[in-house]
Design a protein around this motif. Sequence first.
Motif, short mmCIF file in Angstrom:
data_model
loop_
_atom_site.label_atom_id
_atom_site.label_comp_id
_atom_site.label_asym_id
_atom_site.label_seq_id
_atom_site.Cartn_x
_atom_site.Cartn_y
_atom_site.Cartn_z
N ASP A 61 26.90 33.94 0.18
CA ASP A 61 27.78 34.16 -0.97
C ASP A 61 27.52 33.11 -2.06
N LEU A 62 26.28 33.01 -2.48
CA LEU A 62 25.88 31.98 -3.44
C LEU A 62 26.16 32.43 -4.87
N SER A 63 26.63 31.50 -5.69
CA SER A 63 26.76 31.75 -7.12
C SER A 63 25.38 31.66 -7.78
N THR A 64 25.31 32.03 -9.06
CA THR A 64 24.04 31.95 -9.77
C THR A 64 23.53 30.52 -9.84
N SER A 65 24.45 29.57 -10.06
CA SER A 65 24.04 28.16 -10.14
C SER A 65 23.53 27.66 -8.79
N ALA A 67 22.19 29.53 -6.44
CA ALA A 67 20.90 30.19 -6.21
C ALA A 67 19.79 29.48 -6.99
N THR A 68 20.10 29.08 -8.23
CA THR A 68 19.12 28.35 -9.03
C THR A 68 18.76 27.03 -8.37
N LEU A 69 19.75 26.37 -7.79
CA LEU A 69 19.49 25.10 -7.11
C LEU A 69 18.58 25.30 -5.91
N LEU A 70 18.80 26.39 -5.16
CA LEU A 70 17.90 26.68 -4.03
C LEU A 70 16.47 26.90 -4.51
N LEU A 71 16.32 27.53 -5.66
CA LEU A 71 14.99 27.75 -6.21
C LEU A 71 14.31 26.44 -6.61
N THR A 72 15.09 25.55 -7.21
CA THR A 72 14.49 24.38 -7.85
C THR A 72 14.37 23.16 -6.96
N VAL A 73 15.15 23.06 -5.89
CA VAL A 73 15.11 21.84 -5.08
C VAL A 73 13.73 21.66 -4.43
N GLY A 74 13.10 22.75 -4.04
CA GLY A 74 11.75 22.65 -3.50
C GLY A 74 10.76 22.16 -4.55
N SER A 75 10.97 22.58 -5.79
CA SER A 75 10.09 22.15 -6.87
C SER A 75 10.26 20.66 -7.17
N ILE A 76 11.47 20.15 -7.01
CA ILE A 76 11.69 18.72 -7.17
C ILE A 76 10.90 17.96 -6.10
N ILE A 413 15.30 27.43 -14.37
CA ILE A 413 16.61 27.00 -14.86
C ILE A 413 16.88 27.55 -16.25
N VAL A 414 15.90 27.38 -17.15
CA VAL A 414 16.08 27.85 -18.52
C VAL A 414 16.18 29.37 -18.57
N VAL A 415 15.35 30.05 -17.80
CA VAL A 415 15.45 31.51 -17.74
C VAL A 415 16.82 31.93 -17.23
N VAL A 417 19.64 30.33 -17.54
CA VAL A 417 20.63 30.10 -18.60
C VAL A 417 20.53 31.18 -19.67
N VAL A 418 19.31 31.48 -20.12
CA VAL A 418 19.11 32.49 -21.17
C VAL A 418 19.49 33.87 -20.65
N TYR A 419 19.12 34.18 -19.41
CA TYR A 419 19.43 35.49 -18.83
C TYR A 419 20.93 35.69 -18.66
N ALA A 420 21.65 34.59 -18.42
CA ALA A 420 23.10 34.68 -18.27
C ALA A 420 23.76 35.18 -19.54
N GLY A 421 23.06 35.03 -20.68
CA GLY A 421 23.58 35.55 -21.94
C GLY A 421 23.53 37.06 -22.05
N GLY A 422 22.81 37.70 -21.13
CA GLY A 422 22.82 39.15 -21.05
C GLY A 422 21.70 39.86 -21.78
N ASN A 423 20.89 39.15 -22.57
CA ASN A 423 19.81 39.79 -23.32
C ASN A 423 18.48 39.41 -22.69
N VAL A 424 17.89 40.32 -21.95
CA VAL A 424 16.66 40.01 -21.24
C VAL A 424 15.47 39.87 -22.19
N SER A 425 15.53 40.52 -23.36
CA SER A 425 14.44 40.38 -24.33
C SER A 425 14.31 38.94 -24.82
#
Length: 459
Positions: A61-65, A67-76, A413-415, A417-425
Amino acid sequence: MTIDASPDPAVRAAIAARFERLPLCRWHVTVRLIVGAVTFFEAFDQLLIAYALPELRHEWDLSTSAATLLLTVGSIGMLIGALLSGRLADRIGRVKVIALCIALSSVANLALSLSTSPDAFMALRFVQGLAIGGEVPVAATFIAEITRSHQRGRFVLLYELVFPAGLTVGALVAAWVVPIMGWRWMYVLAAVPGLLCILVQRKVPESPRWLADHGKADEASEVMSGIEAEVERITGKPLPPVPEALPVAAPGGAASGLRGLFTGRYRRRTLVIGVLWFTGYFVNYGITSWLPTIYQNRYDLSLSDALLYSTVTSCAGLVGCLVAALTVDRAGRRKVITGCLGGAAVMLVALAAVGADTPVQVLVWTSLAAVFFFGSNICLYLYTPELFPTRMRALGSSMGGAMNRLGVILGPIVVGVVYAGGNVSTVFVMLGAVALVGAVVAGIGAEETAGRRLEEVSP
């Protein structure tokens, strides 16, 4: 600890010249396959999180934030691993570091398959990241050091194809395994290749260039003689005469380590290569990390269809890597990198212009963009080791790897944040702009290295 003797410039020049007379043969291919297998499975490991994430979000039951942390911690972890491994490989040798990284990655994968909470999973992803980030730039450094200047680009990039191939196979396996068996079995499978660390230690010789640079003249000559004898045995004919050795200056007071990367001619190279690694991988992982989720959430595709569409994009990227490998010696590094980043920018802006209204539009245009940004990124594994001398080649490659990981961290992370705005373009316009920055920097600041000996490019 044994203290290395001062490197003899004559020995270093002789080792470099002896490599120049070696015809490419089965010995090179065998070493490339063994080290390539390690890199293949590290790439396989790296992409698994993107395909596990939809299930992990549901299971925990992960939130978007989160889920983003799971993606990025490996990259760190990859960023830190890249920096540490480069310095370590310049001190203790390339092969030891490669073997250590694959062993650590295997243990981490097995532990990941047993994770029962997001916190434990994140901690293990960090450890896995240390290993992946550490192995890839050191392996690229090693392959560059055992290759002659003639068609070095083709040879190295055909080796480097194993990385996007690992990404592609990882995508294919994940698209099949996750819906049927669940995400844990992916990590169990990824733990098995840890046995390769034994094969690397037994079958892959240390880089004679590194040995000579560390004052191990006798060992460097012995390893080089062994390589030459094996090449003669395989080819069935004597080697050609050793070509004239290029003068190699004694290191003397020459700067090395981090200070050396920002001294003299290497300062500009370090800055340019850092921008290229960052922009290329910002775009790459900004797209590939979020595509499965975008397909599901934005276009209501099923999990299996979302993973399949994402896999097509990865396969298209593999085509781009192959084209780059076959053209980089003739066209040159600078033109290939500039053209590929520029092409990626055009494809991504075109996708935004047509509206990204359907999943098919996203599939087609992101796949075309992947042909370009995969082609650019694979060239950096060839280009970066060429820009630095042996005394700090692994560290220079690892600095590029660290900027790679910074892009891998910030891209998703930036994607997000931008995607959360709802405009995928808007996402694709932003990624296209980043790719364009990379293309401009490459066109203006990159030096050409094609066809030149390593010691000539980086004395």
